[in-house]
Design an enzyme around this catalytic site. Structure first.
Site, short mmCIF file in Angstrom:
data_model
loop_
_atom_site.label_atom_id
_atom_site.label_comp_id
_atom_site.label_asym_id
_atom_site.label_seq_id
_atom_site.Cartn_x
_atom_site.Cartn_y
_atom_site.Cartn_z
N THR A 98 -0.92 1.96 6.83
CA THR A 98 -0.78 0.97 5.91
C THR A 98 -0.67 -0.19 7.14
O THR A 98 -0.14 -0.03 8.01
CB THR A 98 0.61 0.88 5.12
OG1 THR A 98 0.92 -0.51 4.67
CG2 THR A 98 1.88 1.03 5.88
N GLY A 99 -1.42 -1.17 6.52
CA GLY A 99 -1.33 -2.52 7.37
C GLY A 99 -2.57 -3.00 7.53
O GLY A 99 -3.37 -3.00 6.69
N ARG A 104 -15.17 -6.18 0.23
CA ARG A 104 -14.27 -5.59 1.63
C ARG A 104 -13.70 -4.33 1.18
O ARG A 104 -12.97 -4.12 0.22
CB ARG A 104 -13.38 -6.73 1.76
CG ARG A 104 -12.48 -6.53 3.05
CD ARG A 104 -11.07 -5.96 2.76
NE ARG A 104 -10.23 -5.72 3.81
CZ ARG A 104 -9.22 -4.92 3.81
NH1 ARG A 104 -8.86 -4.38 2.72
NH2 ARG A 104 -8.49 -4.61 4.78
N THR A 124 0.73 -1.05 0.16
CA THR A 124 -0.21 -0.10 0.18
C THR A 124 0.89 1.34 0.21
O THR A 124 1.94 1.09 0.55
CB THR A 124 -0.86 0.11 1.31
OG1 THR A 124 -1.78 -1.13 1.25
CG2 THR A 124 -1.53 1.30 1.55
N GLY A 164 -10.90 -1.68 3.33
CA GLY A 164 -10.15 -1.57 4.39
C GLY A 164 -10.05 -0.34 5.04
O GLY A 164 -10.99 0.61 4.69
N ASP A 165 -9.08 0.24 5.75
CA ASP A 165 -9.00 1.41 6.26
C ASP A 165 -8.36 2.65 5.08
O ASP A 165 -8.48 3.91 5.41
CB ASP A 165 -7.95 1.43 7.29
CG ASP A 165 -6.48 1.14 6.71
OD1 ASP A 165 -6.22 0.07 6.12
OD2 ASP A 165 -5.50 1.59 7.24
N1 ASP Z 1 -4.44 -1.20 5.00
C1 ASP Z 1 -4.70 -1.96 3.63
C2 ASP Z 1 -5.92 -2.67 3.59
O1 ASP Z 1 -6.29 -3.04 4.81
C3 ASP Z 1 -3.60 -2.74 3.40
C4 ASP Z 1 -2.25 -2.60 3.51
O2 ASP Z 1 -1.90 -1.26 3.93
O3 ASP Z 1 -1.32 -3.13 3.26
O4 ASP Z 1 -6.72 -2.63 2.68
#
Ligand code: ASP
Length: 321
Positions: A232-233, A209, A181, A211-212
């Protein structure tokens, strides 16, 4: 909103990330590592040119993120991860700290640079957040560059999906099967901040789905009264904490430094069982990286200095002044 004229006394700074995860020495092929470092350097260069020339933080974060979206090593734009059904569905958000104007998109399939689509939502629509077919349609209406699915699809991402689909269903939610990301935060010479985040999400994501990353206040936030943040995460944890807004709130109400606020909120993510990282800059030119994974693709630039790093033990990962 028109930019204020730069006051040459304010220090500009750009901080970028290209995702966090199990980046350990020996896990990344040497050739890939060199290409990733070069791409991070190019992204910093794109933003630096704007900031050093007195341009806005908003333009700088968009420019830096576009470079990383175009590079297949990162999970955003070209090189995004696959959904369970083998599609590419990208998310992005951008926010301007001057007036907290924001734009976001989710589940877009054809826009070459989703971060520019998020900016178009902010600038050219009455809305903040568009999703899926409607966001794709708005992108075409705006005349943004479109690509066929094959442009985004990279063999390594297909292999990661095949690996995940070969596992028992209970092991198919694996935040480590992604990486990359991308995000950028900046403060310009006028002391204004901006944030941008772009992602393909998680490998094997299902059921639409989200994400954040495209959620204002979770994966992206900017407010001149506090800071700019990109996350990120494992998005499910960052959503529950409202990570980006929480960091800004600690700085605004508690007077914490960027590093202290970022570390405290990342400790909360860890306490819930989540992994990942954040980048932060404040209007005074200070900044922070904080991550609880072995590594994070990252970099920072300010007048006369530029650092790129991958592993947790590399110097320069903390960028507080
Ligand atoms: N935060 C991102 C998500 O959950 C993924 C990532 O940052 O690697 O979609």
């Amino acid at each position: 909103m028109a930019a204020s004229p730069p006051s040459s006394s304010a220090p500009w700074r750009l901080v970028i990330h290209g995702g966090s995860g199990r980046m350990e020495r020996g896990r990344i092929a040497e050739a890939d590592e060199a290409e990733i470092r070069a791409a991070l350097g190019r992204a910093l260069g794109a933003g630096e040119t704007i900031l050093a020339g007195g341009g806005t933080a908003l333009d700088a974060v968009e420019a830096a993120v576009k470079v990383l979206e175009d590079d297949p090593h990162f999970n955003a734009g070209r090189g995004s991860v696959f959904t369970y059904e083998g599609r590419i569905e990208m998310d992005a958000a951008i926010m301007d700290g001057r007036d907290r104007n924001a734009g976001a998109v989710s589940g877009v399939t054809a826009t070459r640079n989703p971060i520019s689509l998020a900016r178009a939502v902010m600038a050219d629509s009455p809305h903040v957040f568009l999703s899926r077919e409607g966001a794709d349609r708005f992108s075409r209406d705006e005349g943004l560059p479109q690509e066929e699915p094959g442009y985004f699809e990279i063999a390594e991402r297909r292999r990661q999906l095949d690996e995940l689909r070969g596992r028992p269903e209970s092991e198919q939610f694996d935040v480590h099967l992604k990486y990359g990301t991308v995000g950028a935060v900046a403060v310009d010479a006028a002391g204004h901040v901006a944030a941008a985040t772009s992602t393909g999400g998680l490998t094997g994501k299902r059921w639409g789905r989200i994400g954040d990353s495209p959620i204002i206040g979770a994966g992206c936030f900017a407010d001149d009264r506090a800071c700019a943040v990109s996350s990120t995460g494992a998005g499910e944890y960052f959503l529950r904490i409202g990570v980006a807004h929480e960091i800004a709130a600690r700085m605004k109400y508690g007077g914490e430094s960027a590093q202290a606020a970022a570390d405290a909120v990342m400790a909360e993510v860890k306490a819930l069982g989540g992994t990942g990282g954040v980048i932060v800059v404040a209007p005074d030119g200070s900044g922070a990286f904080s991550f609880n994974t072995p590594g994070m693709y990252r970099g920072t630039a300010s007048a006369g200095s530029r650092t790129v790093a991958i592993y947790g033990d590399e110097g320069g990962e903390r960028c507080a002044r």
